[in-house]
Design an enzyme around this catalytic site. Structure first.
Site, mmCIF file in Angstrom:
data_model
loop_
_atom_site.group_PDB
_atom_site.id
_atom_site.type_symbol
_atom_site.label_atom_id
_atom_site.label_comp_id
_atom_site.label_asym_id
_atom_site.label_seq_id
_atom_site.Cartn_x
_atom_site.Cartn_y
_atom_site.Cartn_z
ATOM 1 N N GLU A 155 -2.940 6.201 -3.702
ATOM 2 C CA GLU A 155 -4.095 6.564 -4.523
ATOM 3 C C GLU A 155 -4.824 7.744 -3.887
ATOM 4 O O GLU A 155 -4.915 7.851 -2.668
ATOM 5 C CB GLU A 155 -5.093 5.387 -4.640
ATOM 6 C CG GLU A 155 -4.525 4.131 -5.237
ATOM 7 C CD GLU A 155 -4.072 3.158 -4.168
ATOM 8 O OE1 GLU A 155 -4.444 3.326 -2.985
ATOM 9 O OE2 GLU A 155 -3.322 2.228 -4.514
ATOM 10 N N HIS B 224 -5.996 0.914 3.557
ATOM 11 C CA HIS B 224 -6.937 1.853 2.950
ATOM 12 C C HIS B 224 -7.669 2.678 3.997
ATOM 13 O O HIS B 224 -7.862 2.238 5.138
ATOM 14 C CB HIS B 224 -7.978 1.092 2.116
ATOM 15 C CG HIS B 224 -7.564 0.862 0.702
ATOM 16 N ND1 HIS B 224 -8.332 1.232 -0.374
ATOM 17 C CD2 HIS B 224 -6.448 0.319 0.180
ATOM 18 C CE1 HIS B 224 -7.712 0.906 -1.493
ATOM 19 N NE2 HIS B 224 -6.560 0.342 -1.176
#
Length: 321
Positions: A107, A38
């Protein structure tokens, strides 16, 4: 018997802590370890987002036998697929062949940072398919040239590549991703115990291949404290990936989950110290055909008691599955 894994949750701990926890998880008896990749945490309260690849390089040197995997890397925006292939090949060598490259379509939360926007799902899947073709070609060895709708590769070659190269896992959530994964991936990755995903994966050519699931838990001897922590840091998990893939930052996830209650979280995430509750949740994955399940202990500073509990009580009970 299902293989039980441990999740290095980069959104909730810094790099030194993650390496320390990886060593402790191997010592506790976990079969494999997966790492998120991330640029942002899901919620501000998680508080971290170190580089997963640098951290995994350190983990590969600090551990000895436990298998490692990205869960998952998006090879389309932040990283060019040729760079992902190089990173995977290098990590495969550093881990003596223990690394599996887990890939997913990503994402908005992490990929918007390069300023290329966030296209619709169909275009993202087109990009992802091209990226996987490039990565597989590079991991096969030799020079690679590629001209696609979204990517170009000009005379690329991996000069340090182990034999065999890292396996490729692919995250699935619906028909499109299952069809691609069944055709080209070595294993399936999912976060829900949905048997239909495995069926679609099998139909596309994935029959007999491993499938890896992930389950959040929040161990604490104080059940109320566990529920409180899970609600604070993990209430985003119930949004589903069609929603989670679209939101651009932690503030968006905070807004989208503002009406999620502690009771909602407690119903979907095992909280407290009840071994049977975790076993029952893992059984949902094994009943759905999953061969591997990676556990996430919620709360970066709460890993040590979870790992001690896992070694003494949880893992022995899960082995009976």
């Amino acid at each position: 018997m299902a293989q039980i894994g441990y999740t290095l949750m980069t959104e909730q701990a810094g790099p030194p802590a993650l390496v320390h926890d990886a060593v402790a998880a191997e010592r506790a008896g976990f079969d494999f370890e997966v790492s998120s990749d991330h640029y942002f945490p899901w919620l501000d309260s998680q508080g971290h987002a170190p580089n997963a690849w640098v951290t995994l390089g350190a983990v590969a040197q600090a551990t000895e036998t436990v298998d490692l995997m990205t869960y998952v890397t998006c090879p389309t925006f932040r990283y060019h697929p040729a760079v992902v292939a190089q990173q995977a090949a290098t990590l495969g060598l550093l881990s003596n062949g223990r690394f599996t490259l887990g890939l997913g379509a990503g994402e908005n939360l992490n990929e918007h940072i390069v300023g290329r926007g966030w296209p619709g799902a169909n275009e993202r899947h087109e990009m992802f398919a091209e990226a996987v073709d490039i990565i597989k070609a590079l991991l096969d060895g030799g020079y690679v040239n590629f001209v696609g709708q979204h990517y170009r590769v000009d005379s690329a070659k991996l000069w340090d590549l182990g034999e065999p190269p890292p396996r490729i896992g692919m995250a699935v959530s619906g028909a499109q991703s299952c069809e691609l994964a069944g055709r080209v991936a070595d294993l399936m990755i999912a976060v829900e115990p949905d048997a239909s995903l495995g069926e679609q994966f099998d139909a596309a050519g994935g029959k007999g291949k491993p499938r890896v699931g992930q389950l959040p838990v929040c161990y604490d001897t104080d059940k109320d404290a566990a529920i409180e922590r899970a609600h604070d840091q993990f209430r985003w998990f119930g949004g589903g990936w069609k929603v989670n893939a679209e939101l651009p930052g932690p503030a968006g996830f905070a807004g989208a989950t503002q009406f999620v209650t502690k009771d909602d979280v407690a119903e979907s995430i095992p909280c407290g110290s009840d071994v049977d509750a975790v076993v029952d949740a893992v059984r949902q994955f094994t009943d759905a055909g999953f061969t591997h399940v990676a556990l996430v202990q919620i709360g970066g500073e709460h890993q040590a008691p979870f790992l001690e509990w896992s070694e003494k009580e949880l893992l022995p009970a899960l082995r009976e599955l």
